[in-house]
Motif scaffolding. Structure first.
Motif, PDB file in Angstrom:
ATOM      1  N   THR A   6       6.499  44.477 -25.579  1.00 46.75           N
ATOM      2  CA  THR A   6       7.625  43.801 -26.121  1.00 46.75           C
ATOM      3  C   THR A   6       8.187  44.382 -27.407  1.00 46.75           C
ATOM      4  O   THR A   6       7.740  44.861 -28.114  1.00 46.75           O
ATOM      5  CB  THR A   6       7.458  42.049 -26.152  1.00 46.75           C
ATOM      6  N   HIS A   7       9.648  44.403 -27.472  1.00 43.78           N
ATOM      7  CA  HIS A   7      10.217  44.755 -28.677  1.00 43.78           C
ATOM      8  C   HIS A   7      11.410  43.934 -28.728  1.00 43.78           C
ATOM      9  O   HIS A   7      12.503  43.581 -28.045  1.00 43.78           O
ATOM     10  CB  HIS A   7      10.602  46.186 -28.172  1.00 43.78           C
ATOM     11  N   ARG A 100      13.683  52.489 -30.166  1.00 41.91           N
ATOM     12  CA  ARG A 100      12.686  52.132 -28.911  1.00 41.91           C
ATOM     13  C   ARG A 100      13.196  52.033 -27.527  1.00 41.91           C
ATOM     14  O   ARG A 100      12.298  52.160 -26.680  1.00 41.91           O
ATOM     15  CB  ARG A 100      11.905  50.945 -29.408  1.00 41.91           C
ATOM     16  N   ALA A 101      14.231  51.770 -27.287  1.00 42.57           N
ATOM     17  CA  ALA A 101      14.809  51.766 -26.035  1.00 42.57           C
ATOM     18  C   ALA A 101      16.326  51.997 -26.135  1.00 42.57           C
ATOM     19  O   ALA A 101      17.141  51.833 -27.110  1.00 42.57           O
ATOM     20  CB  ALA A 101      14.545  50.372 -25.433  1.00 42.57           C
ATOM     21  N   ILE A 147      13.285  42.791 -25.320  1.00 42.07           N
ATOM     22  CA  ILE A 147      12.736  43.826 -24.297  1.00 42.07           C
ATOM     23  C   ILE A 147      11.393  43.191 -23.876  1.00 42.07           C
ATOM     24  O   ILE A 147      10.440  43.514 -24.846  1.00 42.07           O
ATOM     25  CB  ILE A 147      12.928  45.211 -24.383  1.00 42.07           C
ATOM     26  N   ASP A 148      11.133  42.636 -22.829  1.00 43.97           N
ATOM     27  CA  ASP A 148       9.779  42.375 -22.541  1.00 43.97           C
ATOM     28  C   ASP A 148       9.474  43.244 -21.056  1.00 43.97           C
ATOM     29  O   ASP A 148       9.756  42.982 -19.949  1.00 43.97           O
ATOM     30  CB  ASP A 148       9.843  40.761 -21.915  1.00 43.97           C
ATOM     31  N   LEU A 149       8.514  44.500 -21.412  1.00 41.64           N
ATOM     32  CA  LEU A 149       8.492  45.407 -20.217  1.00 41.64           C
ATOM     33  C   LEU A 149       7.556  44.773 -19.230  1.00 41.64           C
ATOM     34  O   LEU A 149       7.348  44.890 -18.213  1.00 41.64           O
ATOM     35  CB  LEU A 149       7.723  46.484 -20.945  1.00 41.64           C
TER      36      LEU A 149
END
Length: 208
Positions: A6-7, A100-101, A147-149
């Protein structure tokens, strides 16, 4: 490679289409053979008002130079992000800067795969969803995006929540922080068994 589970971070909107790899990291900024030292050259044509690397003149109008966005770790962009040449330096520069994304409707194919293999998550969402996130990330008080991968969701602190798709192999790589070689070596025992059996069948192929 740093795992991505997660980020949560600030998002900088650069809602332009067809941002190519030469814009992300101009060729004049690629002065090293390693992955290091590229963050300073990220978006150099937009971040700086001059081309003098020894004496940078900051462009105060560019989003990453504005108060509230200097520590952004998520990039919101238009369609076909990362098109153009195949330079992997574009991904390295984004990572070294602190991203990161990247969230965009679509990506250049080579950039997309380079990003996945280096730990930068490219998230594909429809343009209206990204525009909504851009509103939440807008000044004067930029909001944060999560963001929850594991659950493949993107949400904002205003309550917006969107789901995205990702190839299972890339999801596993990112969650575990493994590159393609490390993923392959997870099956080292099977590989060695196959090689041993193949050596028995085709011993001639292993003669040197």
């Amino acid at each position: 490679m740093k795992p991505f589970v997660t980020h949560e971070g600030l998002a900088a909107p650069i809602m332009r289409v067809n941002i190519d790899t030469d814009t992300i990291i101009p060729s004049r900024e690629m002065r090293h053979v390693s992955k290091r030292g590229l963050g300073e050259g990220l978006f150099a044509g937009w971040r700086y008002l001059n081309g003098d690397r020894k004496k940078r003149e900051i462009n105060p109008e560019f989003i990453l130079n504005r108060p509230g966005y200097t520590n952004a770790s998520i990039l919101l962009a238009g369609s076909n992000f990362g098109c153009g040449s195949s330079r992997e330096h574009a991904v390295w520069a984004l990572l070294e800067y602190g991203f990161r994304a990247v969230i965009a409707p679509s990506f250049g194919s080579i950039f997309y795969h380079n990003a996945m293999r280096n730990g930068l998550l490219p998230v594909r969402l429809p343009e209206p969803s990204i525009n909504a996130l851009g509103i939440d990330a807008g000044a004067p008080d930029p909001g944060r995006i999560i963001i929850d991968l594991q659950n493949t969701t993107v949400s904002s602190d205003t309550g917006r929540r969107f789901r995205f798709n990702i190839e299972p192999i890339y999801k596993e790589m990112l969650l575990q922080g493994l590159d393609a070689i490390e993923m392959t070596l997870k099956h080292k025992e099977l590989i060695e068994k196959f090689q041993a059996a193949d050596r028995q069948r085709r011993g001639w192929a292993y003669l040197r």
